[in-house]
Design a protein around this motif. Structure first.
Motif, short mmCIF file in Angstrom:
data_model
loop_
_atom_site.label_atom_id
_atom_site.label_comp_id
_atom_site.label_asym_id
_atom_site.label_seq_id
_atom_site.Cartn_x
_atom_site.Cartn_y
_atom_site.Cartn_z
N VAL A 451 14.99 7.05 -10.07
CA VAL A 451 14.28 6.68 -8.85
C VAL A 451 13.97 5.19 -8.95
O VAL A 451 13.46 4.73 -9.97
CB VAL A 451 12.96 7.46 -8.72
CG1 VAL A 451 12.25 7.09 -7.43
CG2 VAL A 451 13.21 8.96 -8.80
N CYS A 452 14.32 4.43 -7.91
CA CYS A 452 14.02 3.00 -7.92
C CYS A 452 12.55 2.82 -7.53
O CYS A 452 12.15 3.15 -6.42
CB CYS A 452 14.94 2.27 -6.96
SG CYS A 452 14.64 0.50 -6.95
N LYS A 453 11.71 2.30 -8.46
CA LYS A 453 10.28 2.18 -8.21
C LYS A 453 9.90 0.78 -7.73
O LYS A 453 8.85 0.60 -7.14
CB LYS A 453 9.48 2.48 -9.49
CG LYS A 453 9.66 3.88 -10.01
CD LYS A 453 9.22 4.92 -8.99
CE LYS A 453 7.81 5.41 -9.25
NZ LYS A 453 7.48 6.54 -8.36
N ASP A 454 10.71 -0.20 -8.07
CA ASP A 454 10.36 -1.55 -7.68
C ASP A 454 11.63 -2.38 -7.58
O ASP A 454 12.54 -2.22 -8.41
CB ASP A 454 9.41 -2.17 -8.72
CG ASP A 454 8.73 -3.44 -8.21
OD1 ASP A 454 8.63 -3.60 -6.98
OD2 ASP A 454 8.33 -4.28 -9.05
N PHE A 455 11.70 -3.22 -6.56
CA PHE A 455 12.90 -4.04 -6.36
C PHE A 455 12.45 -5.39 -5.83
O PHE A 455 11.71 -5.46 -4.86
CB PHE A 455 13.80 -3.34 -5.33
CG PHE A 455 15.06 -4.11 -5.02
CD1 PHE A 455 16.22 -3.89 -5.76
CD2 PHE A 455 15.07 -5.07 -4.02
CE1 PHE A 455 17.37 -4.62 -5.51
CE2 PHE A 455 16.23 -5.79 -3.76
CZ PHE A 455 17.39 -5.56 -4.50
N ASN A 456 12.85 -6.46 -6.51
CA ASN A 456 12.46 -7.82 -6.10
C ASN A 456 13.64 -8.76 -6.14
O ASN A 456 14.39 -8.74 -7.11
CB ASN A 456 11.44 -8.38 -7.10
CG ASN A 456 10.05 -8.01 -6.70
OD1 ASN A 456 9.55 -8.49 -5.69
ND2 ASN A 456 9.42 -7.15 -7.48
N MET A 472 14.48 -5.07 -11.15
CA MET A 472 14.42 -3.70 -10.65
C MET A 472 13.74 -2.83 -11.70
O MET A 472 13.88 -3.07 -12.89
CB MET A 472 15.87 -3.23 -10.46
CG MET A 472 16.02 -2.10 -9.48
SD MET A 472 17.72 -1.52 -9.44
CE MET A 472 18.48 -2.63 -8.33
N GLN A 473 12.99 -1.87 -11.22
CA GLN A 473 12.38 -0.92 -12.13
C GLN A 473 12.83 0.48 -11.76
O GLN A 473 12.69 0.88 -10.60
CB GLN A 473 10.86 -1.03 -12.02
CG GLN A 473 10.20 -0.95 -13.37
CD GLN A 473 8.74 -1.30 -13.27
OE1 GLN A 473 8.05 -0.77 -12.42
NE2 GLN A 473 8.28 -2.17 -14.14
N LEU A 474 13.39 1.18 -12.72
CA LEU A 474 13.87 2.54 -12.47
C LEU A 474 13.00 3.53 -13.22
O LEU A 474 12.57 3.27 -14.34
CB LEU A 474 15.31 2.70 -12.98
CG LEU A 474 16.38 1.80 -12.36
CD1 LEU A 474 17.74 2.15 -12.97
CD2 LEU A 474 16.43 1.96 -10.86
N GLU A 475 12.75 4.67 -12.59
CA GLU A 475 12.05 5.73 -13.29
C GLU A 475 13.08 6.78 -13.70
O GLU A 475 13.89 7.21 -12.89
CB GLU A 475 11.00 6.37 -12.38
CG GLU A 475 10.09 7.33 -13.15
CD GLU A 475 9.09 8.00 -12.24
OE1 GLU A 475 7.99 7.46 -12.08
OE2 GLU A 475 9.45 9.04 -11.66
N TYR A 476 13.04 7.14 -14.98
CA TYR A 476 13.95 8.15 -15.48
C TYR A 476 13.16 9.08 -16.40
O TYR A 476 12.55 8.62 -17.36
CB TYR A 476 15.10 7.49 -16.26
CG TYR A 476 16.04 8.48 -16.89
CD1 TYR A 476 16.96 9.19 -16.11
CD2 TYR A 476 16.02 8.71 -18.26
CE1 TYR A 476 17.81 10.11 -16.68
CE2 TYR A 476 16.88 9.62 -18.85
CZ TYR A 476 17.78 10.32 -18.05
OH TYR A 476 18.63 11.24 -18.63
N GLN A 477 13.11 10.34 -16.08
CA GLN A 477 12.36 11.34 -16.85
C GLN A 477 10.94 10.86 -17.15
O GLN A 477 10.47 10.93 -18.28
CB GLN A 477 13.10 11.70 -18.13
CG GLN A 477 14.44 12.35 -17.82
CD GLN A 477 15.19 12.80 -19.07
OE1 GLN A 477 14.83 12.46 -20.19
NE2 GLN A 477 16.25 13.58 -18.87
#
Ligand SMILES: [Zn+2]
Length: 516
Positions: A451-456, A472-477
């Motif tokens: 899930v992409c949590k942050d994008f700049n 970019m910050q991705l959430e994984y598990q």
């Protein structure tokens, strides 16, 4: 700086970018990144590096252990609660340092005593005395912090400081854990300690301020005026919530106003801007343009009146020289005709001594970039250098993309990625726009459910042809992973940022998580 250097009181700079700073939401660093920051802190001239909280996680332990073993030239410190397993774990990670320090803490304020610890004042004194004596039996450099000291009753705080020193603490830190203090109050707290604690001359008093009300630097300077001898701070002021006292600000305040503070530090101030940029790139926490000392506008004099005065005599509007904090005297611009020697010179001026081999690769990358944009600025060069020096194992890498998109149509994307020695391709019609399409196609090819949590996106330098940097910050598990990508094409930069995050996910979830 001053006519009489000998009058200056030497202040110890204790940097906690790797411990308190790393607790900033989204700022976690991996081991190679922590090692790079630790080396940059040594080059900057800090006295103590707080490298982590060894019992908190295996990653924290490993970082403190590796930094203790490999980074020489500063005291390396590890944090521990007042518990024997914490202290043992910290000492285990620190024992190969040239000089290691165990930093023990225990909350002392009423609110913490009653609601968090359920301990009486007597229990607190007994527990800390016991823990400090145990820590001092292992290591000869012990620091103690009464957490939330500023909200602790002053009589009890005096008793705590006296007990800490009597039990073996050589440094006693006074933290404003919740960022509640005011400058005058902070002065009074430190002044009271110096007046009332009988054994205070046997320890260094340190100050640790948070910036919740924007007063961390002011409170720290007040403590220095009252006699504190150590400052705890972070690069760019990063840290929990609103962050900590910013190292670059407090150091330059003491230096610029040496006439007032009469203090000095071991900080090599021309390294301030380079390390600020390194920490910003690694953590993905951008420095605001108007940030003191290290913000891009900190030395920009735009208004006509100011420029006129500046040209006649810089000191009319400048209280510091940009080169004193590491802004290159000129932001030298390189172009496609610049040679390898000019490139090497520039890299050196920016604090990177490259090997011949690294220089050859950098020069190739530079030529490619100079073909795409006319002028290559320092910030562009730093991005290229970083891509090289921080290249981690790349399970997936970018090859090429094509996208067809426009108003009122779903984009069609063709994406090719390299996985080992194979090229994998996907063709999909998906997403709200080209960047969304590239994200979905990468998910498809790598098989990772994220899930992409942050994008700049922001531009690395000025100009229409500037490179775009995507973080970019991705959430994984349930865990967050960061990635950064830079290109003159923002869709490609997005793909690179996402792949960097994907590679981090795979590296930290190996071997059970393989996309093959
Ligand atoms: Zn803190």
């Amino acid at each position: 700086m001053s006519q009489s250097e000998n009058d200056n009181r030497r202040i110890i700079i204790f940097d906690t970018t790797l411990r308190d700073g790393e607790q900033s939401p989204g700022a976690s660093m991996n081991l190679p990144e922590k090692m790079e920051v630790a080396q940059a802190l040594v080059d900057l001239g800090v006295d103590v590096i707080e490298a982590g909280f060894p019992i908190a996680s295996p990653g924290d332990y490993e970082a403190v252990y590796e930094i203790s073993n490999n980074i020489k030239g500063a005291t390396i410190c590890g944090l521990a609660r007042c518990r024997q397993p914490d202290i043992d774990r910290a000492w285990d990670a620190l024992k190969h340092a040239d000089q290691g320090r165990i930093h023990v803490f225990l909350a002392t304020s009423t609110i913490h005593r009653e609601f968090k610890l359920r301990m009486s004042q007597e229990d607190i004194l007994e527990r800390m005395g016991e823990s400090l004596r145990y820590a001092a039996s292992l290591c000869d450099d012990i620091e103690f912090s009464p957490e939330d000291a500023v909200r602790t009753e002053i009589d009890f705080l005096c008793a705590v400081v006296e007990k800490a020193i009597a039990s073996g603490a050589k440094t006693v830190n006074i933290p404003d854990t919740v960022g509640y203090a005011t400058p005058r109050q902070m002065y009074d707290v430190i002044d009271t300690l110096y007046n009332r604690v009988p054994n205070i001359d046997q320890a260094v008093i340190a100050i640790h301020c948070h910036n919740d009300l924007g007063m961390a630097v002011a409170n720290t300077l007040s403590a220095i005026e009252a006699g504190a001898g150590q400052i705890e701070c972070t690069i760019n002021g990063i840290g929990e919530r609103a962050g900590n006292c910013a190292l670059e600000e407090v150091v330059m305040a003491m230096r610029t106003r040496n006439d007032y503070y009469r203090t000095e530090t071991g900080i090599n101030t021309p390294r301030l801007v380079p390390i600020s940029q390194t920490v910003s790139r690694i953590t993905g926490l951008h420095v605001q343009r108007n940030k003191s000392i290290v913000g891009r506008n900190a030395f920009a004099h735009e208004s006509g009146i100011h420029q006129d005065g500046m040209l006649k005599n810089p000191t009319t509007y400048e209280i510091m020289r940009p080169e004193d904090v590491g802004w290159a005297a000129t932001d030298l611009v390189l172009g496609k005709h610049s040679g390898r020697a000019a490139l090497a010179d520039r890299a050196r001026a920016l604090g990177h001594d490259l090997t011949n081999e690294q220089l050859v690769t950098l020069f190739e990358d530079f030529k490619v970039l100079a073909d795409k944009k006319k002028e290559v600025y320092d910030a562009d060069l730093l991005v290229l250098i970083e891509q090289q020096t921080l290249a981690v194992s790349e399970e997936w890498s970018f090859e090429s993309y094509q996208v067809k998109c426009g108003t009122d149509m779903v984009p069609t994307i063709q994406l090719a990625l390299r996985h080992g020695d194979q090229i994998k391709t996907a063709e999909m019609t998906c997403g709200d726009g080209p960047i969304d399409a590239v994200i979905l196609a990468i998910e498809e090819l790598t098989g990772l459910d994220v899930v992409c949590k942050d994008f700049n996106v922001h531009s690395v330098t000025i100009g229409q042809d500037a490179q775009g940097e995507v973080t970019m910050q991705l959430e994984y598990q349930g865990e967050l992973y960061r990635g950064r990508g830079t290109s003159t094409d923002s869709v490609e930069a997005s793909a690179l940022a996402m792949l960097a995050a994907v590679n981090r996910i795979l590296a930290s979830n190996a071997p059970e998580q393989s996309a093959e």
